[in-house]
Motif scaffolding. Structure first.
Motif, PDB file in Angstrom:
ATOM      1  N   GLU A 177      -6.395   2.476   0.698  1.00 62.21           N
ATOM      2  CA  GLU A 177      -5.936   3.835   0.427  1.00 62.21           C
ATOM      3  C   GLU A 177      -5.471   3.975  -1.019  1.00 62.21           C
ATOM      4  O   GLU A 177      -5.754   4.990  -1.686  1.00 62.21           O
ATOM      5  N   ALA A 178      -4.789   2.978  -1.539  1.00 64.63           N
ATOM      6  CA  ALA A 178      -4.320   3.031  -2.930  1.00 64.63           C
ATOM      7  C   ALA A 178      -5.490   3.047  -3.905  1.00 64.63           C
ATOM      8  O   ALA A 178      -5.453   3.756  -4.923  1.00 64.63           O
ATOM      9  N   LEU A 179      -6.535   2.288  -3.612  1.00 66.99           N
ATOM     10  CA  LEU A 179      -7.727   2.309  -4.466  1.00 66.99           C
ATOM     11  C   LEU A 179      -8.367   3.704  -4.477  1.00 66.99           C
ATOM     12  O   LEU A 179      -8.915   4.135  -5.495  1.00 66.99           O
ATOM     13  N   ARG A 180      -8.291   4.373  -3.358  1.00 66.69           N
ATOM     14  CA  ARG A 180      -8.842   5.723  -3.273  1.00 66.69           C
ATOM     15  C   ARG A 180      -7.992   6.725  -4.049  1.00 66.69           C
ATOM     16  O   ARG A 180      -8.527   7.638  -4.697  1.00 66.69           O
ATOM     17  N   GLU A 181      -6.676   6.538  -4.025  1.00 61.51           N
ATOM     18  CA  GLU A 181      -5.760   7.516  -4.610  1.00 61.51           C
ATOM     19  C   GLU A 181      -5.591   7.370  -6.127  1.00 61.51           C
ATOM     20  O   GLU A 181      -5.458   8.371  -6.840  1.00 61.51           O
ATOM     21  N   VAL A 182      -5.551   6.141  -6.628  1.00 61.55           N
ATOM     22  CA  VAL A 182      -5.152   5.904  -8.016  1.00 61.55           C
ATOM     23  C   VAL A 182      -6.370   6.014  -8.942  1.00 61.55           C
ATOM     24  O   VAL A 182      -7.357   5.283  -8.779  1.00 61.55           O
ATOM     25  N   ASP A 183      -6.294   6.903  -9.909  1.00 65.61           N
ATOM     26  CA  ASP A 183      -7.377   7.122 -10.865  1.00 65.61           C
ATOM     27  C   ASP A 183      -7.201   6.214 -12.083  1.00 65.61           C
ATOM     28  O   ASP A 183      -6.111   6.141 -12.670  1.00 65.61           O
ATOM     29  N   MET A 184      -8.261   5.531 -12.475  1.00 67.06           N
ATOM     30  CA  MET A 184      -8.169   4.588 -13.585  1.00 67.06           C
ATOM     31  C   MET A 184      -7.839   5.284 -14.901  1.00 67.06           C
ATOM     32  O   MET A 184      -7.018   4.793 -15.693  1.00 67.06           O
ATOM     33  N   TRP A 243      -4.665  -0.393 -14.315  1.00 72.47           N
ATOM     34  CA  TRP A 243      -5.114   0.325 -13.115  1.00 72.47           C
ATOM     35  C   TRP A 243      -4.772  -0.460 -11.851  1.00 72.47           C
ATOM     36  O   TRP A 243      -4.200   0.091 -10.903  1.00 72.47           O
ATOM     37  N   ILE A 244      -5.099  -1.758 -11.820  1.00 78.35           N
ATOM     38  CA  ILE A 244      -4.820  -2.526 -10.610  1.00 78.35           C
ATOM     39  C   ILE A 244      -3.319  -2.650 -10.391  1.00 78.35           C
ATOM     40  O   ILE A 244      -2.839  -2.670  -9.249  1.00 78.35           O
ATOM     41  N   ASP A 245      -2.538  -2.704 -11.472  1.00 76.48           N
ATOM     42  CA  ASP A 245      -1.077  -2.710 -11.317  1.00 76.48           C
ATOM     43  C   ASP A 245      -0.604  -1.427 -10.652  1.00 76.48           C
ATOM     44  O   ASP A 245       0.295  -1.452  -9.793  1.00 76.48           O
ATOM     45  N   ALA A 246      -1.201  -0.300 -11.044  1.00 79.67           N
ATOM     46  CA  ALA A 246      -0.838   0.983 -10.438  1.00 79.67           C
ATOM     47  C   ALA A 246      -1.290   1.051  -8.982  1.00 79.67           C
ATOM     48  O   ALA A 246      -0.594   1.611  -8.126  1.00 79.67           O
ATOM     49  N   VAL A 247      -2.453   0.460  -8.697  1.00 86.45           N
ATOM     50  CA  VAL A 247      -2.936   0.395  -7.313  1.00 86.45           C
ATOM     51  C   VAL A 247      -1.968  -0.404  -6.450  1.00 86.45           C
ATOM     52  O   VAL A 247      -1.599   0.012  -5.338  1.00 86.45           O
ATOM     53  N   VAL A 248      -1.533  -1.541  -6.962  1.00 82.45           N
ATOM     54  CA  VAL A 248      -0.603  -2.385  -6.200  1.00 82.45           C
ATOM     55  C   VAL A 248       0.727  -1.670  -5.988  1.00 82.45           C
ATOM     56  O   VAL A 248       1.305  -1.728  -4.896  1.00 82.45           O
ATOM     57  N   ALA A 249       1.211  -0.975  -7.008  1.00 81.39           N
ATOM     58  CA  ALA A 249       2.472  -0.243  -6.874  1.00 81.39           C
ATOM     59  C   ALA A 249       2.360   0.817  -5.788  1.00 81.39           C
ATOM     60  O   ALA A 249       3.278   0.984  -4.974  1.00 81.39           O
ATOM     61  N   ARG A 250       1.226   1.511  -5.769  1.00 91.09           N
ATOM     62  CA  ARG A 250       1.044   2.546  -4.740  1.00 91.09           C
ATOM     63  C   ARG A 250       0.870   1.915  -3.359  1.00 91.09           C
ATOM     64  O   ARG A 250       1.436   2.409  -2.373  1.00 91.09           O
ATOM     65  N   ALA A 251       0.128   0.830  -3.280  1.00 92.98           N
ATOM     66  CA  ALA A 251      -0.069   0.162  -1.994  1.00 92.98           C
ATOM     67  C   ALA A 251       1.251  -0.355  -1.437  1.00 92.98           C
ATOM     68  O   ALA A 251       1.480  -0.335  -0.223  1.00 92.98           O
ATOM     69  N   THR A 252       2.125  -0.814  -2.324  1.00 91.99           N
ATOM     70  CA  THR A 252       3.452  -1.274  -1.889  1.00 91.99           C
ATOM     71  C   THR A 252       4.215  -0.144  -1.203  1.00 91.99           C
ATOM     72  O   THR A 252       4.891  -0.354  -0.183  1.00 91.99           O
ATOM     73  N   GLU A 253       4.102   1.059  -1.751  1.00 91.68           N
ATOM     74  CA  GLU A 253       4.748   2.220  -1.140  1.00 91.68           C
ATOM     75  C   GLU A 253       4.143   2.559   0.219  1.00 91.68           C
ATOM     76  O   GLU A 253       4.837   3.080   1.105  1.00 91.68           O
ATOM     77  N   LEU A 254       2.855   2.278   0.382  1.00 94.47           N
ATOM     78  CA  LEU A 254       2.157   2.629   1.623  1.00 94.47           C
ATOM     79  C   LEU A 254       2.373   1.603   2.742  1.00 94.47           C
ATOM     80  O   LEU A 254       2.107   1.897   3.905  1.00 94.47           O
TER      81      LEU A 254
END
Length: 266
Positions: free
Chosen positions: A197-204, A225-236
């Motif tokens: 889901e984070a990969l889908r949400e976070v725009d590079m 980008w991957i750092d932002a993906v991980v940060a969002r995935a942590t929230e999810l």
């Protein structure tokens, strides 16, 4: 920080691994149970933390058994503390009968290291799966340093196909149950769901712009980008995992990073 198992037979002892940190303590523990000699040593895989005390056991009549891939790795390592196996097998399965005791060795894929084994004692209902998961704790770094994330996910399904009551997973002072394997499997599912889901949400482009990374620095753009993906995935991720598995707060970002890259590339 490490554990293993041994089986007493009519004539001797079959030992799985000789962990570096146990050293002489391992021998003392066996001697508390039986005066019989160690006749067989099975290497679960080649990593030194699990077989780095094997030199303490080495003698001419000791059978050291492993998968051929483990033996090949050890030949390249040139480590005197890890004696080379003198009996190896190829392919997926090797069923041993040692003094009437059935011991099944299976290599189902490189979920931790090429040659890593599931070691099943069907009569005792024991499954030894060293470095497969950490009982009642989140997986150690990068899903226990797995070289292939899909194989690691598959290993959790494969473990539940065995008939066992106790699982020896190699680390911490805990032995596990099928329920513990199921819990880890559920955790992995949540990691993959959150990463997907984070990969889908976070725009590079947005992540790179927010970090001030220029367009011509492609590797840095991927990193932020991957750092932002991980940060969002942590929230999810469900907050309940902090209570269900020890160390989740420490290892969650690293495990999510591993799973996110796998979802992205595999």
């Amino acid at each position: 920080m490490v554990n293993t198992m041994f089986l007493v037979t009519r004539k001797g002892v079959v030992l799985v691994d000789a962990p570096l940190d146990l050293g002489e303590t391992l021998l003392a523990g066996i001697e508390e149970v039986t005066p019989k000699p160690i006749t067989h040593l099975i290497y679960s895989h080649a990593h030194a933390d699990h077989i780095g005390a094997a030199h303490l056991l080495a003698r001419d009549n000791l059978k050291i058994i492993s998968h051929e891939l483990t033996g090949r790795f050890m030949q390249e390592a040139h480590d005197d503390k890890r004696p080379l196996p003198n009996e190896t097998f190829t392919g997926r399965r090797n069923e041993l009968n040692i003094d009437g005791q059935r011991i099944i060795l299976e290599y189902t894929g490189d979920w931790h290291q090429p040659g890593n084994l599931f070691i099943h004692l069907p009569e005792q209902k024991v499954l030894t799966a060293i470095d497969s998961f950490t009982v009642r704790n989140a997986p150690f770094f990068r899903l226990l340093f797995t070289p292939r994330v899909p194989a690691y996910f598959g290993a959790m399904d494969q473990m539940l196909d065995y008939d066992f009551e106790t699982v020896v997973s190699g680390h911490m002072a805990l032995f596990g149950t099928p329920e513990d394997v199921q819990t880890n499997r559920e955790y992995l599912h949540d990691l993959r769901t959150a990463a997907t889901e984070a990969l889908r949400e976070v725009d590079m482009r947005e992540a790179a712009a927010a970090a001030g990374v220029p367009e011509n620095n492609q590797q840095a753009r991927l990193k932020v980008w991957i750092d932002a993906v991980v940060a969002r995935a942590t929230e999810l991720m469900p907050a309940s995992w902090d209570k269900r598995l020890g160390g989740n707060d420490i290892f969650l970002p690293d495990n999510l990073n591993t799973v996110a890259w796998s979802v992205f590339m595999d």
